[in-house]
Design a protein around this motif. Structure first.
Motif, PDB file in Angstrom:
ATOM      1  N   VAL A  91      -6.655   1.162  -1.714  1.00 21.56           N
ATOM      2  CA  VAL A  91      -5.364   0.470  -1.689  1.00 21.56           C
ATOM      3  C   VAL A  91      -5.149  -0.313  -2.981  1.00 21.56           C
ATOM      4  CG1 VAL A  91      -3.969  -1.279  -0.522  1.00 21.56           C
ATOM      5  CG2 VAL A  91      -5.277   0.384   0.833  1.00 21.56           C
ATOM      6  N   ALA A  92      -6.068  -1.227  -3.297  1.00 21.36           N
ATOM      7  CA  ALA A  92      -5.911  -2.078  -4.483  1.00 21.36           C
ATOM      8  C   ALA A  92      -5.994  -1.270  -5.771  1.00 21.36           C
ATOM      9  CB  ALA A  92      -6.968  -3.177  -4.480  1.00 21.36           C
ATOM     10  N   GLY A  93      -6.903  -0.320  -5.811  1.00 19.48           N
ATOM     11  CA  GLY A  93      -7.070   0.476  -7.024  1.00 19.48           C
ATOM     12  C   GLY A  93      -5.869   1.341  -7.345  1.00 19.48           C
ATOM     13  N   LEU A  94      -5.320   1.983  -6.328  1.00 21.09           N
ATOM     14  CA  LEU A  94      -4.215   2.930  -6.558  1.00 21.09           C
ATOM     15  C   LEU A  94      -2.833   2.294  -6.468  1.00 21.09           C
ATOM     16  CD1 LEU A  94      -5.656   6.027  -4.679  1.00 21.09           C
ATOM     17  CD2 LEU A  94      -5.631   5.582  -7.146  1.00 21.09           C
ATOM     18  N   ALA A  95      -2.759   1.024  -6.058  1.00 17.98           N
ATOM     19  CA  ALA A  95      -1.457   0.358  -5.934  1.00 17.98           C
ATOM     20  C   ALA A  95      -0.713   0.312  -7.268  1.00 17.98           C
ATOM     21  CB  ALA A  95      -1.637  -1.059  -5.391  1.00 17.98           C
ATOM     22  N   GLY A  96      -1.448   0.180  -8.371  1.00 19.52           N
ATOM     23  CA  GLY A  96      -0.814   0.144  -9.683  1.00 19.52           C
ATOM     24  C   GLY A  96      -0.180   1.469 -10.056  1.00 19.52           C
ATOM     25  N   VAL A  97      -0.862   2.564  -9.744  1.00 16.25           N
ATOM     26  CA  VAL A  97      -0.315   3.894 -10.036  1.00 16.25           C
ATOM     27  C   VAL A  97       0.972   4.112  -9.247  1.00 16.25           C
ATOM     28  CG1 VAL A  97      -0.742   6.371  -9.850  1.00 16.25           C
ATOM     29  CG2 VAL A  97      -2.585   4.854 -10.602  1.00 16.25           C
ATOM     30  N   VAL A  98       0.963   3.718  -7.980  1.00 21.09           N
ATOM     31  CA  VAL A  98       2.150   3.882  -7.133  1.00 21.09           C
ATOM     32  C   VAL A  98       3.274   2.946  -7.584  1.00 21.09           C
ATOM     33  CG1 VAL A  98       3.057   3.653  -4.784  1.00 21.09           C
ATOM     34  CG2 VAL A  98       0.800   4.676  -5.150  1.00 21.09           C
ATOM     35  N   GLY A  99       2.949   1.661  -7.762  1.00 20.15           N
ATOM     36  CA  GLY A  99       3.970   0.674  -8.139  1.00 20.15           C
ATOM     37  C   GLY A  99       4.587   0.968  -9.493  1.00 20.15           C
ATOM     38  N   PHE A 100       3.737   1.189 -10.500  1.00 21.65           N
ATOM     39  CA  PHE A 100       4.279   1.478 -11.822  1.00 21.65           C
ATOM     40  C   PHE A 100       4.922   2.860 -11.857  1.00 21.65           C
ATOM     41  CE2 PHE A 100       4.110   3.243 -16.079  1.00 21.65           C
ATOM     42  CZ  PHE A 100       5.036   2.391 -16.670  1.00 21.65           C
ATOM     43  N   GLY A 101       4.349   3.811 -11.121  1.00 25.82           N
ATOM     44  CA  GLY A 101       4.945   5.148 -11.060  1.00 25.82           C
ATOM     45  C   GLY A 101       6.375   5.103 -10.559  1.00 25.82           C
ATOM     46  N   PHE A 102       6.619   4.272  -9.546  1.00 29.29           N
ATOM     47  CA  PHE A 102       7.981   4.114  -9.040  1.00 29.29           C
ATOM     48  C   PHE A 102       8.900   3.582 -10.131  1.00 29.29           C
ATOM     49  CE2 PHE A 102      11.340   1.478  -7.280  1.00 29.29           C
ATOM     50  CZ  PHE A 102      12.005   2.401  -6.489  1.00 29.29           C
TER      51      PHE A 102
END
Length: 196
Positions: free
Chosen positions: A149-160
């Protein structure tokens, strides 16, 4: 001796602090500038909030509390070293983008009074190297924080933010700079040389 999980958290905090210290003087200067175009309100504010949640709030909760523990996995020395490498690369690129932009920098879809199209420095090769730096930041987070969750949240958030903003940003630049931007766009890559 500290655990690899703790070391990853410490490096991530140092990385975010470095990012903040690099950006702070530019942010202070940008707040005083007169704008001719300001598209921050509405959709861009939502994009920035989602990105900040993924790149800041969720990983900070994990660093401070270890939650959600059920999404954690064993830390890897290889991923830790790769995370340090991407962190350094991201910060160097982040500095180069700010140096090249100077007073033309802004956090959002904004153009300043007497805005100039920057095509020198790192911008000679990439139209959006700041986004490249943020992709590396998101990758650093995923490598340093062994939690799905914490590790991939940046990829999802910035990807959006990236995929919903890149089109409007390029349209704004083309509208403002016309043929000059069209020619610049034809000879540069968006964020990854030879790929995209």
């Amino acid at each position: 001796m500290i655990s690899l999980v703790t070391a990853g958290k410490v490096v991530w905090v140092a990385f975010v602090a470095g990012w903040y210290l690099l950006r702070r003087p530019f942010d202070r200067r940008a707040r005083r500038a007169r704008l001719t175009i300001d598209r921050r309100k509405g959709a861009d504010t939502i994009r920035l909030a989602i990105s900040a949640t993924g790149l800041g709030i969720i990983p900070l909760i994990y660093v401070a509390t270890g939650q959600p523990r059920s999404a954690s996995y064993p830390a890897s020395p290889l991923l830790f070293v790769a995370g340090i490498c991407t962190a350094v690369t991201a910060l160097v690129l982040f500095r180069l983008t700010h140096k090249a932009l100077g007073q033309m920098w802004s956090v959002s879809l904004q153009l300043k009074q007497d805005h100039k199209l920057i095509t020198t420095g790192i911008y000679k090769y990439l139209r959006h190297p700041m986004y490249t730096a943020f992709w590396l930041m998101a990758l650093t987070q995923a490598l340093l924080l062994p939690n799905y969750v914490a590790g991939l949240a940046g990829v999802v958030g910035f990807g959006f933010l990236f995929f919903s903003r890149i089109g409007p940003e390029e349209a704004m630049m083309e509208e403002a700079f016309g043929e000059e931007y069209h020619r610049y766009r034809a000879r540069t890559w968006r964020v990854l040389p030879y790929l995209y």
